[in-house]
Design an enzyme around this catalytic site. Structure first.
Site, short mmCIF file in Angstrom:
data_model
loop_
_atom_site.label_atom_id
_atom_site.label_comp_id
_atom_site.label_asym_id
_atom_site.label_seq_id
_atom_site.Cartn_x
_atom_site.Cartn_y
_atom_site.Cartn_z
NE ARG A 282 -10.12 5.92 -3.36
CZ ARG A 282 -9.83 5.23 -2.26
NH1 ARG A 282 -10.13 5.73 -1.07
NH2 ARG A 282 -9.25 4.04 -2.33
CE LYS B 212 -12.82 3.96 -5.04
NZ LYS B 212 -12.22 3.27 -6.20
CG HIS C 86 -7.27 9.28 -10.30
ND1 HIS C 86 -7.66 8.79 -9.07
CD2 HIS C 86 -6.85 8.21 -11.01
CE1 HIS C 86 -7.48 7.48 -9.04
NE2 HIS C 86 -6.99 7.10 -10.21
NE ARG D 232 -6.22 7.70 -4.81
CZ ARG D 232 -6.28 7.18 -3.58
NH1 ARG D 232 -6.13 7.99 -2.54
NH2 ARG D 232 -6.48 5.89 -3.39
CG HIS E 59 -4.81 1.31 -2.84
ND1 HIS E 59 -3.58 1.51 -3.45
CD2 HIS E 59 -5.65 2.21 -3.44
CE1 HIS E 59 -3.68 2.48 -4.35
NE2 HIS E 59 -4.92 2.91 -4.36
CE1 TYR F 46 0.63 5.67 -8.01
CE2 TYR F 46 -0.39 4.05 -6.58
CZ TYR F 46 -0.48 5.17 -7.37
OH TYR F 46 -1.69 5.80 -7.52
#
Length: 297
Positions: free
Chosen positions: A148, A172, A238, A241, A264, A273
């Site tokens: 990210r 995150k 992004h 990525r 994730h 995806y």
């Protein structure tokens, strides 16, 4: 009646949208309007809690699903921005209503566009300038490791081991993960670190102290895209990525492995995806199969 000024956090958020994502004036006005209307119900947005945010469901009860989704998206992005910037530790947007709408597929770059970006960045790096070597290292880590933007610009020197092709990334929620780095990315990173000089705790320091900003990273990529003959609007951290994830999946990567690499928390986030890859496969069959263009009459 004089309109009350927006919260400073909202102004900072809108400035980020303009600088990083190139948001148009109409888009910024829509975000400002949605956030202002939410504030009429919630009060001060920056300090709102989950219970405050949950109260929006009743206020939005009569909205069309598309309008509800747009307003909820504005708030989710706003609170995500506050967390990323360290302006609050929690994200209350999970209390927002979630209308059932089809999730758009991420914007993609094909292999030719990626090759054009790298050819231009490698030409810059061959000159041996700090700017060229830094840009190539940034590009290698964005596309080669799927970081990210925030993870990349704030990467500490301590996260780069000397004897292992891995980075230790804090993503995150403060969750750490190990991210493999390709041999070419290791080489680009080593060349950048050799010329970067000593001092500072970040791999990509800022001349003003601290680390390279996300805004500056976005600007560097847009400039690179223009010089590579691509539409700058199509290139961002992004998007690179997304290209990393999609091209790995095309190459046979397992979805669970991809989830780990991307950081994730939920496999459902990674599953977008599979739709991207399926769309590509359908297009490939239609274009290349002997009967793809045959008349059905």
């Amino acid at each position: 009646m004089t309109k009350a000024p927006a919260e400073p956090e909202v102004e900072s958020f809108l400035a980020m949208l303009a600088a990083q994502r190139g948001a148009a004036a109409n888009t910024l006005a829509a975000y400002r309007r949605d956030l202002a209307q939410a504030a009429q119900t919630v009060g001060e947005l920056a300090g709102a809690g989950r219970d405050d945010i949950a109260g929006l469901a009743a206020a939005w009860a009569d909205l069309a699903p598309s309008s509800l989704a747009r307003k909820a998206s504005a708030l989710r992005q706003f609170y995500g921005f506050l967390v990323d910037e360290g302006l609050r530790e929690d994200d209350p947007s999970s209390a927002l209503p979630r209308p059932r709408t089809r999730r758009p597929l991420p914007r993609l770059l094909d292999h030719a566009a990626i090759s054009a970006l790298f050819a231009t960045a490698e030409a810059d790096a061959c000159a041996g300038t700090p700017e060229g070597l830094r840009l190539l290292a940034l590009l290698e880590l964005l596309y080669g490791s799927g970081l990210r933007a925030t993870e990349l610009v704030s990467l500490p020197i301590a996260a780069v081991p000397r004897d292992a092709p891995f980075l230790t990334i804090t993503g995150k929620g403060g969750v750490q993960r190990m991210v493999p780095v390709s041999a070419r990315a290791v080489r680009a990173l080593s060349e950048w670190l050799a010329i970067r000089g000593k001092g500072g705790r970040f791999v990509f320091p800022s001349p003003k102290g601290g680390h390279l900003s996300r805004v500056r990273l976005f600007q560097l990529l847009r400039d690179l895209a223009g010089r590579a003959g691509l539409d700058p609007e199509t290139v961002s951290p992004h998007v690179l990525r997304h290209a990393f994830a999609t091209h790995l999946l095309e190459g046979g990567a397992d979805l669970r492995v991809l989830q780990t690499l991307l950081g994730h928390a939920d496999i459902a986030t990674t599953q977008i995806y599979t739709h991207v890859d399926s769309a590509r496969l359908v297009a490939l069959v239609n274009q290349r199969h002997p009967l793809g263009n045959a008349s059905t009459g």
